[in-house]
Design a protein around this motif. Structure first.
Motif, mmCIF file in Angstrom:
data_model
loop_
_atom_site.group_PDB
_atom_site.id
_atom_site.type_symbol
_atom_site.label_atom_id
_atom_site.label_comp_id
_atom_site.label_asym_id
_atom_site.label_seq_id
_atom_site.Cartn_x
_atom_site.Cartn_y
_atom_site.Cartn_z
ATOM 1 N N VAL A 1 0.860 -1.174 0.000
ATOM 2 C CA VAL A 1 0.000 0.000 0.000
ATOM 3 C C VAL A 1 0.902 1.231 0.000
ATOM 4 O O VAL A 1 2.107 1.144 0.272
ATOM 5 N N TYR A 2 0.327 2.374 -0.293
ATOM 6 C CA TYR A 2 1.100 3.614 -0.345
ATOM 7 C C TYR A 2 0.427 4.668 0.526
ATOM 8 O O TYR A 2 -0.795 4.787 0.552
ATOM 9 N N ILE A 3 1.249 5.402 1.260
ATOM 10 C CA ILE A 3 0.750 6.545 2.025
ATOM 11 C C ILE A 3 1.476 7.798 1.535
ATOM 12 O O ILE A 3 2.621 7.733 1.109
ATOM 13 N N GLU A 4 0.776 8.905 1.596
ATOM 14 C CA GLU A 4 1.350 10.159 1.103
ATOM 15 C C GLU A 4 2.253 10.780 2.156
ATOM 16 O O GLU A 4 1.870 10.901 3.323
ATOM 17 N N LYS A 5 3.464 11.153 1.747
ATOM 18 C CA LYS A 5 4.403 11.810 2.643
ATOM 19 C C LYS A 5 4.117 13.304 2.680
ATOM 20 O O LYS A 5 3.324 13.831 1.890
ATOM 21 N N ALA A 6 4.773 13.997 3.608
ATOM 22 C CA ALA A 6 4.546 15.439 3.759
ATOM 23 C C ALA A 6 4.934 16.217 2.513
ATOM 24 O O ALA A 6 4.369 17.284 2.229
ATOM 25 N N ARG B 1 4.939 6.893 -0.116
ATOM 26 C CA ARG B 1 5.826 5.989 0.613
ATOM 27 C C ARG B 1 5.221 4.588 0.592
ATOM 28 O O ARG B 1 4.084 4.386 1.054
ATOM 29 N N PRO B 2 5.950 3.590 0.062
ATOM 30 C CA PRO B 2 5.412 2.226 0.028
ATOM 31 C C PRO B 2 5.496 1.554 1.394
ATOM 32 O O PRO B 2 6.515 1.637 2.079
ATOM 33 N N LEU B 3 4.414 0.901 1.785
ATOM 34 C CA LEU B 3 4.382 0.140 3.023
ATOM 35 C C LEU B 3 3.999 -1.303 2.709
ATOM 36 O O LEU B 3 3.241 -1.564 1.777
ATOM 37 N N GLY B 4 4.523 -2.226 3.484
ATOM 38 C CA GLY B 4 4.180 -3.630 3.326
ATOM 39 C C GLY B 4 3.396 -4.125 4.525
ATOM 40 O O GLY B 4 3.901 -4.110 5.644
ATOM 41 N N ILE B 5 2.143 -4.545 4.307
ATOM 42 C CA ILE B 5 1.304 -5.036 5.400
ATOM 43 C C ILE B 5 1.388 -6.554 5.416
ATOM 44 O O ILE B 5 0.964 -7.228 4.470
ATOM 45 N N GLU C 1 0.943 -6.653 -5.095
ATOM 46 C CA GLU C 1 0.395 -5.348 -5.456
ATOM 47 C C GLU C 1 -0.562 -5.524 -6.622
ATOM 48 O O GLU C 1 -0.192 -5.999 -7.688
ATOM 49 N N GLU C 2 -1.841 -5.180 -6.366
ATOM 50 C CA GLU C 2 -2.901 -5.327 -7.373
ATOM 51 C C GLU C 2 -2.975 -6.756 -7.896
ATOM 52 O O GLU C 2 -3.126 -7.010 -9.101
#
Length: 440
Positions: free
Chosen positions: A83-88, A93-97, A197-198
């Motif tokens: 998944v990806y979260i938006e940085k400031a 930023r890619p994250l692995g769950i 991913e997808e």
């Protein structure tokens, strides 16, 4: 701590070179249960789709089966869900769950390894260690800048550390202390599990998924051998003036008494990191003049105010206290505040037609959470600005949700007094808390 883990820690403290050949027997069903309850209950599920709440009803049976698979060697790590979260700064930023069972096993393994590495890790390493926090790292940095002979600060950023970490080197570093082949096999399984991913699986040839339970521990082990031990040796053998350092995961801040030594260290650091597949970000790594003589020296050269640097959410400023003595000022990073306010604005629009008490309860928890981290001495102006912006956005939402006459500002002030906490300092001065944590 169990008696078995206490003996592991005692042995690690007694002999810094001993290699532990039998560790997996400490991974018991009880330890797996403790690890399960240490996980976040509302965390997003991994590729298996299993949530914490779905796993709990038959927990004992699940853990007995998981324990059996781990000890028989039939446990298989699942790939992490990307998944990806938006940085400031707007980048992703890619994250692995990880899957839930992978999280449980990783948490239990980290608990065991902590008994060894907490005896090895150096004092200036603060990131993701039990009993250590971001504010302790901030206190140590402020104390060192205030009371050590620091005239230059190196704000270093390792480019894509979690993505570029060399797996083969990581295993070699772990083998310095861990000789249990079953523990090493577990770590290799997590490193080679890949990402989904997808709906498509891809193998990660380097790095460790940022966001997994084991990643912080593995990152600390990697940087302990690549950076910490090397820095400790460098400043004892190469430096003539004071050298201070604070590391929180891959965020590095160092202080130097002499500019020539700072420049030499930066050159040596680039060479050191390149040997292990890492490099410094050219735009985010800066050497600046900072300290009790920075303002005077820059004024004499006609260069204006001293430069600032950011660390763990705060902009650090070379300033003076009310008596005119040098003091390190800390303010909320403006970019961080703008991003947080934008998130609140979007949420307020989505909650436009909710009852005012419901929105007030939610905003109170959000503002109080912000204050809990940023309410350090000297940062009250930033906290007040944050509260005023939240109040203004809430007022505009209340005024626009009906065609009738909007809420008056006087009424809004009364609502704010009811729901929004007022800014006040919640943390002691860095020197006070640092002295309490380090009586020496």
């Amino acid at each position: 701590m169990s008696q078995g883990l206490a003996s592991v820690r005692k042995a690690a403290r007694k002999d810094k070179k001993v290699r532990f050949t039998a560790l997996l027997h400490h991974l018991t069903v009880d330890r797996l249960r403790e690890s399960f309850y240490a996980l976040k209950r509302k965390a997003a599920p991994g590729v298996d789709g299993v949530t914490w709440q779905e796993y709990e009803p038959d927990l004992q049976e699940h853990l007995i089966d998981l324990h059996s698979r781990v000890h028989r060697g039939t446990y298989r790590a699942k790939p992490s869900r990307r998944v990806y979260i938006e940085k400031a700064d707007g980048r992703q930023r890619p994250l692995g769950i990880a899957a839930l069972e992978d999280k449980i096993v990783q948490q239990a393994t980290v608990t065991i390894l902590n008994q060894i590495y907490e005896e090895d890790f150096l004092g200036f390493s603060y990131g993701f260690r039990p009993g250590r926090s971001q504010h302790q790292a901030l206190d140590a940095l402020s104390y060192a800048l205030q009371y050590k002979k620091v005239s230059y600060v190196l704000d270093a950023d390792i480019r894509g550390f979690f993505d570029n970490l060399d797996k083969s080197w990581l295993i070699k570093f772990v083998e310095h202390r861990v000789a249990d082949p079953r523990i090493l096999r577990l770590i290799r399984k997590w490193l080679s599990a890949g990402v989904m991913e997808e709906g498509k699986w891809s193998e990660s040839t380097s790095g460790t998924p940022q966001g997994s339970v084991a990643s912080p521990m593995l990152a600390n082990i990697y940087l302990h051998y690549v950076f910490d031990l090397w820095l400790d040796k460098w400043r004892r053998q190469c430096a003539h003036g004071d050298v201070i350092a604070v590391r929180y995961a891959d965020d590095l801040v160092l202080g130097f008494q002499h500019r020539a030594e700072a420049e030499r260290f930066l050159k040596d650091l680039r060479e050191r990191l390149s040997k292990f597949g890492l490099d410094l970000h050219p735009d985010k790594t800066r050497l600046i003049e900072f300290g009790r003589f920075a303002e005077e020296n820059r004024t004499r050269r006609g260069e204006g105010k001293p430069e600032t640097f950011d660390f763990l959410g705060f902009t650090h400023i070379s300033g003076k206290d009310r008596n005119g003595r040098f003091s390190v000022k800390r303010m909320t990073i403006r970019k961080r505040m703008r991003v947080k306010l934008q998130e609140i604005k979007q949420q307020l629009r989505a909650r436009m037609h909710e009852a005012t008490p419901n929105t007030g309860k939610w905003l109170r928890s959000v503002v109080q959470g912000h204050f809990n981290y940023y309410a350090v001495p000297g940062n009250l102006d930033s906290l007040g600005m944050f509260r005023e912006r939240v109040l203004s956005m809430w007022w505009h939402v209340l005024c626009r949700r009906s065609q009738k006459r909007g809420v008056t500002w006087e009424r809004m002030i009364a609502i704010a007094k009811r729901w929004l906490p007022s800014p006040r300092v919640l943390h002691p001065y860095p020197a006070q808390r640092f002295a309490a944590n380090h009586p020496r």
